[in-house]
Design an enzyme around this catalytic site. Structure first.
Site, PDB file in Angstrom:
ATOM      1  N   GLY A 208      -2.995   4.211   1.681  1.00  0.00           N
ATOM      2  CA  GLY A 208      -2.147   3.513   0.713  1.00  0.00           C
ATOM      3  C   GLY A 208      -0.882   4.282   0.436  1.00  0.00           C
ATOM      4  O   GLY A 208      -0.533   5.212   1.165  1.00  0.00           O
ATOM      5  N   ASN A 209      -0.167   3.889  -0.596  1.00  0.00           N
ATOM      6  CA  ASN A 209       1.055   4.599  -0.976  1.00  0.00           C
ATOM      7  C   ASN A 209       1.211   4.587  -2.491  1.00  0.00           C
ATOM      8  O   ASN A 209       0.419   3.976  -3.202  1.00  0.00           O
ATOM      9  CB  ASN A 209       2.269   3.987  -0.272  1.00  0.00           C
ATOM     10  CG  ASN A 209       2.468   2.537  -0.648  1.00  0.00           C
ATOM     11  OD1 ASN A 209       2.784   2.221  -1.786  1.00  0.00           O
ATOM     12  ND2 ASN A 209       2.246   1.636   0.315  1.00  0.00           N
ATOM     13  N   ARG A 210       2.235   5.273  -2.967  1.00  0.00           N
ATOM     14  CA  ARG A 210       2.370   5.512  -4.403  1.00  0.00           C
ATOM     15  C   ARG A 210       3.121   4.422  -5.151  1.00  0.00           C
ATOM     16  O   ARG A 210       3.446   4.586  -6.324  1.00  0.00           O
ATOM     17  CB  ARG A 210       3.148   6.810  -4.636  1.00  0.00           C
ATOM     18  CG  ARG A 210       2.411   8.061  -4.264  1.00  0.00           C
ATOM     19  CD  ARG A 210       3.404   9.216  -4.435  1.00  0.00           C
ATOM     20  NE  ARG A 210       2.844  10.475  -3.986  1.00  0.00           N
ATOM     21  CZ  ARG A 210       2.146  11.281  -4.762  1.00  0.00           C
ATOM     22  NH1 ARG A 210       1.919  10.955  -6.017  1.00  0.00           N
ATOM     23  NH2 ARG A 210       1.689  12.416  -4.300  1.00  0.00           N
TER      24      ARG A 210
END
Ligand code: CTP
Length: 401
Positions: A208-210
């Protein structure tokens, strides 16, 4: 400075009690609020409550305090009129210019922005009479928030719920801040993607990412306040409340996001890709949890490319004149990389911002440069994500007109 003057019109629906929360938010944030309930609204919440919470006397009829000519004065002096809840009957009266009580008179004398937050049963909302009245009001420049979907008065559920008062408050704040009389996105459908995709490895893990989704949500709120019909394709944004009047489509992965964006974009005037989309996903999904093996190095994770949605919708526009906006998160050589990305993706506008451990992700503020395909550069100074969102809509509206 004088406090902005807000008229809170309350018509006779069960959701009238929720308007107390809206009233509190408006007064606590420095607005001078005059409540004008209809006689039916007082069946649900009494005049004493409105008067105590607003600090002003409350009248429903033109025959109250006649010497003060309230039926003209209240509307003339308002900076914003918000009607919440707006019943089917109230929308009909407003659309046809009837004036048989203080609120309907106020709507005719007001020359400021007007926001309606409808609440009624699904059948009443969907009836062609109501839909035509809503279209009339929108054509004249009023912001009519789409009702929320959920539990209605009885056991039934459907479209027609009053949006969360916090979200109605946000719409009022935006409309007041811009002083928009003619919402410049009225009649337009805009699609926004927000959040960050998650690409599952197994039932418990993902890549995933932030991205928090806050910039995309700010874009959705501001577009709704400017009169647009908004579809928000939201990737993993469970912590954020649905903006009022916005159609939220929850998704998880890049492939799901692509499908939802392409579907909504078919009749859209503009698409803004604010989501952080994973460029790659695991080549295989393990249906059971991947276990570590003692004394062995972990297996490498094979990845495959995800579709580039922004490039795809830019190359193959669903409608002529559709405006497409991308976002670019860069850590180095921000502008040079942004220019290259704009050319590569083929969109009309690219909002470039610098990201890093402590920059942009999850914060309420942002700083960016908007690069346009015509070569222009529009710097947006450090400020709330909503200010950046409004700049994006200014540029989109200019290209649509
Ligand atoms: N985007 C997309 N589909 C992808 C990846 C990105 O539609 N598979 C969109 C994003 O929503 C954003 C824009 O493309 O609007 C740029 O995203 P960014 O991650 O900065 O660009 P990348 O394509 O990943 O380019 P690079 O790897 O060079 O950073």
């Amino acid at each position: 400075m004088d406090k902005p003057k807000v008229v809170l019109g309350v018509s006779g629906g069960i959701a009238a009690y929720k308007a107390c929360e809206l009233l509190r938010r408006l007064t606590e944030s420095g607005h001078d609020v005059r409540v004008v309930p209809t006689a039916s609204a007082l069946h649900f919440v009494g005049a004493a409550t409105w008067s105590a919470l607003s600090g002003h006397p409350v009248a429903t009829e033109v025959w109250d305090d006649v010497h003060e000519v309230l039926h003209v004065r209240i509307g003339q002096h308002a900076d914003l009129v918000v009607v919440a809840p707006a019943t089917a009957d109230m929308l009909a009266k407003a659309a046809h210019g009837l004036a048989d009580d203080l609120l309907t008179n106020t709507l005719l004398t007001a020359r400021c922005p007007v926001v309606f937050a409808p609440a009624m049963h699904t059948e009443m909302w969907e009836h062609p009479a109501t839909q035509e009245n809503v279209a009339t009001l929108r054509r004249r420049g009023a912001v009519v928030i789409e009702p929320a979907v959920g539990r209605l008065t009885g056991v039934d559920t459907g479209k027609g719920r009053l949006p969360d008062p916090v979200e109605i408050f946000e719409v009022c704040r935006r409309v007041l801040a811009r002083g928009v009389r003619e919402p410049d996105l009225a009649g337009r459908h805009v699609v926004i993607s927000a959040g960050g995709t998650r690409e599952p490895l197994d039932p418990v893990r993902f890549l995933g990412n932030r991205s928090s989704g806050k910039q995309g949500y700010a874009l959705a709120r501001t577009a709704a306040a400017r009169g647009a019909r908004v579809t928000l394709v939201a990737a993993n944004t469970s912590g954020l409340a649905d903006p009022a009047g916005v159609d939220v489509v929850p998704v998880g992965t890049a492939v799901q996001l692509r499908e939802a964006v392409l579907k909504a974009a078919a009749d859209a005037d503009a698409v803004v890709m604010a989501a952080a989309v994973a460029d790659f996903r695991p080549a295989a999904y393990a249906p059971g949890k991947i276990k570590k093996k003692d004394d062995q190095d972990p297996d490498p994770i094979a990845l495959v490319r995800n579709p580039d949605i922004l490039a795809e919708i830019s190359a193959d526009r669903a409608r002529p004149g559709q405006v497409i906006v991308g976002f670019a998160a860069e850590t180095d050589d921000v502008l040079a990389n942004g220019r290259k990305k704009l050319a590569r993706k083929g969109c009309d506008l690219l909002v470039v911002n610098e990201v890093g451990e402590r920059k942009t992700f999850g914060s309420e503020e942002n700083e960016a440069v908007v690069l346009a395909a015509d070569g222009s550069e529009i710097p947006v100074p450090h400020g709330p994500k909503e200010a950046l969102a409004d700049t994006v809509w200014d540029l989109v509206a200019a290209r649509l007109s």
